[in-house]
Every structure is written in C-alpha cells, then in structure tokens.
Motif scaffolding. Structure first.
Motif, PDB file in Angstrom:
ATOM      1  N   PHE A  68      38.201   7.791  56.190  1.00 15.54           N
ATOM      2  CA  PHE A  68      37.584   8.091  57.581  1.00 15.54           C
ATOM      3  C   PHE A  68      36.174   7.626  57.480  1.00 15.54           C
ATOM      4  CE2 PHE A  68      35.220  10.436  60.474  1.00 15.54           C
ATOM      5  CZ  PHE A  68      35.767   9.982  61.736  1.00 15.54           C
ATOM      6  N   THR A  69      35.582   8.102  56.487  1.00 10.92           N
ATOM      7  CA  THR A  69      34.061   8.018  56.308  1.00 10.92           C
ATOM      8  C   THR A  69      33.751   6.596  56.002  1.00 10.92           C
ATOM      9  OG1 THR A  69      34.136   8.649  54.033  1.00 10.92           O
ATOM     10  CG2 THR A  69      33.735  10.457  55.668  1.00 10.92           C
ATOM     11  N   LEU A  70      34.679   5.741  55.278  1.00  9.09           N
ATOM     12  CA  LEU A  70      34.237   4.417  55.115  1.00  9.09           C
ATOM     13  C   LEU A  70      34.456   3.595  56.643  1.00  9.09           C
ATOM     14  CD1 LEU A  70      33.238   2.537  53.070  1.00  9.09           C
ATOM     15  CD2 LEU A  70      35.488   2.183  52.229  1.00  9.09           C
ATOM     16  N   GLY A  71      35.279   4.322  57.494  1.00 11.79           N
ATOM     17  CA  GLY A  71      35.569   3.534  58.793  1.00 11.79           C
ATOM     18  C   GLY A  71      36.023   2.316  58.664  1.00 11.79           C
TER      19      GLY A  71
ATOM     20  N   ILE B 135      42.297  20.692  54.451  1.00 15.27           N
ATOM     21  CA  ILE B 135      40.779  20.831  55.301  1.00 15.27           C
ATOM     22  C   ILE B 135      40.669  19.381  55.429  1.00 15.27           C
ATOM     23  CG2 ILE B 135      38.452  21.227  55.735  1.00 15.27           C
ATOM     24  CD1 ILE B 135      40.622  23.494  55.283  1.00 15.27           C
ATOM     25  N   VAL B 136      40.310  18.757  56.612  1.00 13.04           N
ATOM     26  CA  VAL B 136      40.059  17.366  57.008  1.00 13.04           C
ATOM     27  C   VAL B 136      38.766  17.240  57.439  1.00 13.04           C
ATOM     28  CG1 VAL B 136      42.562  16.471  57.018  1.00 13.04           C
ATOM     29  CG2 VAL B 136      41.351  17.435  59.080  1.00 13.04           C
ATOM     30  N   ASP B 137      38.047  18.272  58.140  1.00 15.68           N
ATOM     31  CA  ASP B 137      36.746  18.039  58.455  1.00 15.68           C
ATOM     32  C   ASP B 137      36.220  19.730  58.810  1.00 15.68           C
ATOM     33  OD1 ASP B 137      34.195  17.278  59.337  1.00 15.68           O
ATOM     34  OD2 ASP B 137      35.074  16.407  61.446  1.00 15.68           O
TER      35      ASP B 137
ATOM     36  N   SER C 174      30.231  17.108  63.312  1.00 17.25           N
ATOM     37  CA  SER C 174      31.211  16.653  62.528  1.00 17.25           C
ATOM     38  C   SER C 174      30.652  16.387  60.971  1.00 17.25           C
ATOM     39  CB  SER C 174      32.159  15.762  62.884  1.00 17.25           C
ATOM     40  OG  SER C 174      32.971  15.245  61.914  1.00 17.25           O
ATOM     41  N   MET C 175      30.935  16.687  59.785  1.00 15.83           N
ATOM     42  CA  MET C 175      30.370  16.518  58.638  1.00 15.83           C
ATOM     43  C   MET C 175      31.066  15.121  58.430  1.00 15.83           C
ATOM     44  SD  MET C 175      30.915  20.197  56.364  1.00 15.83           S
ATOM     45  CE  MET C 175      30.619  18.728  54.696  1.00 15.83           C
ATOM     46  N   ALA C 176      32.541  14.940  58.573  1.00 17.74           N
ATOM     47  CA  ALA C 176      32.881  13.585  58.400  1.00 17.74           C
ATOM     48  C   ALA C 176      32.224  12.484  59.326  1.00 17.74           C
ATOM     49  CB  ALA C 176      34.544  13.610  58.813  1.00 17.74           C
ATOM     50  N   VAL C 177      32.290  12.619  60.563  1.00 18.18           N
ATOM     51  CA  VAL C 177      31.352  11.638  61.505  1.00 18.18           C
ATOM     52  C   VAL C 177      30.035  11.560  60.824  1.00 18.18           C
ATOM     53  CG1 VAL C 177      30.708  11.281  63.848  1.00 18.18           C
ATOM     54  CG2 VAL C 177      32.881  12.418  63.595  1.00 18.18           C
TER      55      VAL C 177
ATOM     56  N   ILE D 102      40.895  14.732  50.293  1.00 17.80           N
ATOM     57  CA  ILE D 102      39.850  13.737  49.985  1.00 17.80           C
ATOM     58  C   ILE D 102      40.225  12.274  50.374  1.00 17.80           C
ATOM     59  CG2 ILE D 102      38.542  12.809  47.942  1.00 17.80           C
ATOM     60  CD1 ILE D 102      37.838  15.639  48.838  1.00 17.80           C
ATOM     61  N   HIS D 103      41.265  11.782  50.102  1.00 16.78           N
ATOM     62  CA  HIS D 103      41.711  10.355  50.434  1.00 16.78           C
ATOM     63  C   HIS D 103      41.520  10.309  51.837  1.00 16.78           C
ATOM     64  CE1 HIS D 103      44.532   6.994  51.448  1.00 16.78           C
ATOM     65  NE2 HIS D 103      43.875   6.640  50.148  1.00 16.78           N
TER      66      HIS D 103
END
Length: 195
Positions: A72-75, A153-155, A162-165, A66-67
C-alpha cells in the motif's frame, strides 16, 4: 507534529507486542487492549537498542501485515516495480520501520493507553482507543485490524491521520524527486537503514 510522531510510535508498539501469543487474538478489541499493556512494559525503559529492535522486529512480523502495508505504501509504483525491486523494497521497508519506530520507544514518557470501543468496517474492525498523559487531553487513535483468520494490523490512524497514508505520501515524494523511478526509493531506504 513531534507529539503526533511520538503517539504514532507508541501506538505502533502497543499494537505489535502480544500478538506472538495466539490466545490473544480472540477479538480485535481484546488484542489491542492486551497489546497496550504489554508494549509499555517490553519496549520502554532501559532496554538496549539492539534488544529493543529485536523485540520490535519479532512482534512487528507477528502483529502486522507487513506485505499489505508495504505494498500500500508503495502505491501505484508497486506495479511498476519488477519482482526483484518488490522483494528488496519489502525487506528494506520492514527494516526501516523497525529501526525508526523501535528507536523512538526510548522517548516514551508515561503516556497511558485505553481502548474505548470497536466497530466493524468492511473487512476490518476499527478498534478505538485513547492515549493520554496527565494534564493533557487524550489523543484519539483507531487501529484497523483485519479480521478473518489471525487478526493483523493494517493501519493506525491518530487524530484522523493514517500512518500508512502518510508513509505512502512520503515515499511517493522520494520517487517523484527521483524521476519516477522506484530505485530512487530503494537507494534512500538503503541509506536510512545502513543496508
């Protein structure tokens, strides 16, 4: 687009459920195969929303980094945020993911899941799978599993998305509309999660 969202939801849950059992973390492929089977049994059907969220929360924490995903999602805004904003963001991000995805498992309607391969890609192993419903072509899904230590899992990448992107783009748009201030995202997340 709604079908793609449903696939994301189903796959996110497939990914997190069995990780709480350390024996399942032998290989990324075995992990994802086991997750697929258990997620469908534990998060779908007539599970009450509070119970579904509690199950999803526990498994999300155990199965996802999660971290790393939150950061990553906060970029680029991660480095602009002060430590208090970063800490609040990570708490709100996790709560947002739990509420958004756990609720969608109630929409599950019989999709099937199977792992079809895996390949190394630097620091992750990409586990390739398909999600299909009778009468429809399968959707390609790739799970990015960080290896080394306990797999996390990271993505998840569905049909090349991509879910994260995707989440990163959505969060950046909220911050941009708020004048480039991370507090605008925190406010939006507080509202969405009832925090």
């Amino acid at each position: 687009m709604r079908a793609l969202t449903r696939i994301f939801v189903i796959l996110a849950g497939v990914l997190v459920l069995p990780v709480a059992q350390p024996a399942l973390a032998e290989t990324p492929k075995a992990l994802v195969e086991s997750l697929g089977d258990k997620a469908i049994r534990q998060l779908t059907g007539t599970v009450a929303r509070p119970e579904r969220e509690a199950r999803f929360q526990n498994l999300l924490t155990a199965g996802f980094d999660i971290h790393a995903i939150g950061r990553f999602t906060l970029g680029r805004y991660w480095n602009q945020a002060n430590p208090a904003q970063q800490a609040e963001y990570l708490k709100l991000f996790e709560k947002f993911i739990v509420q958004a995805y756990a609720a969608r498992f109630a929409e599950y309607s019989g999709e099937q899941f199977r792992v079809v391969g895996e390949r190394p890609d630097g620091e992750v192993t990409i586990v390739q799978s398909e999600v299909f419903k009778p009468g429809n072509p399968p959707a390609r899904v790739e799970w990015r599993v960080r290896h080394g230590g306990q797999p996390k899992i990271v993505d998840v990448v569905v049909e090349g998305i991509s879910m994260a992107v995707t989440q990163r783009s959505e969060f950046a748009a909220v911050i941009s509309r708020g004048g480039g201030n991370v507090d605008s995202l925190l406010t939006a997340l507080r509202q969405k999660t009832g925090s």
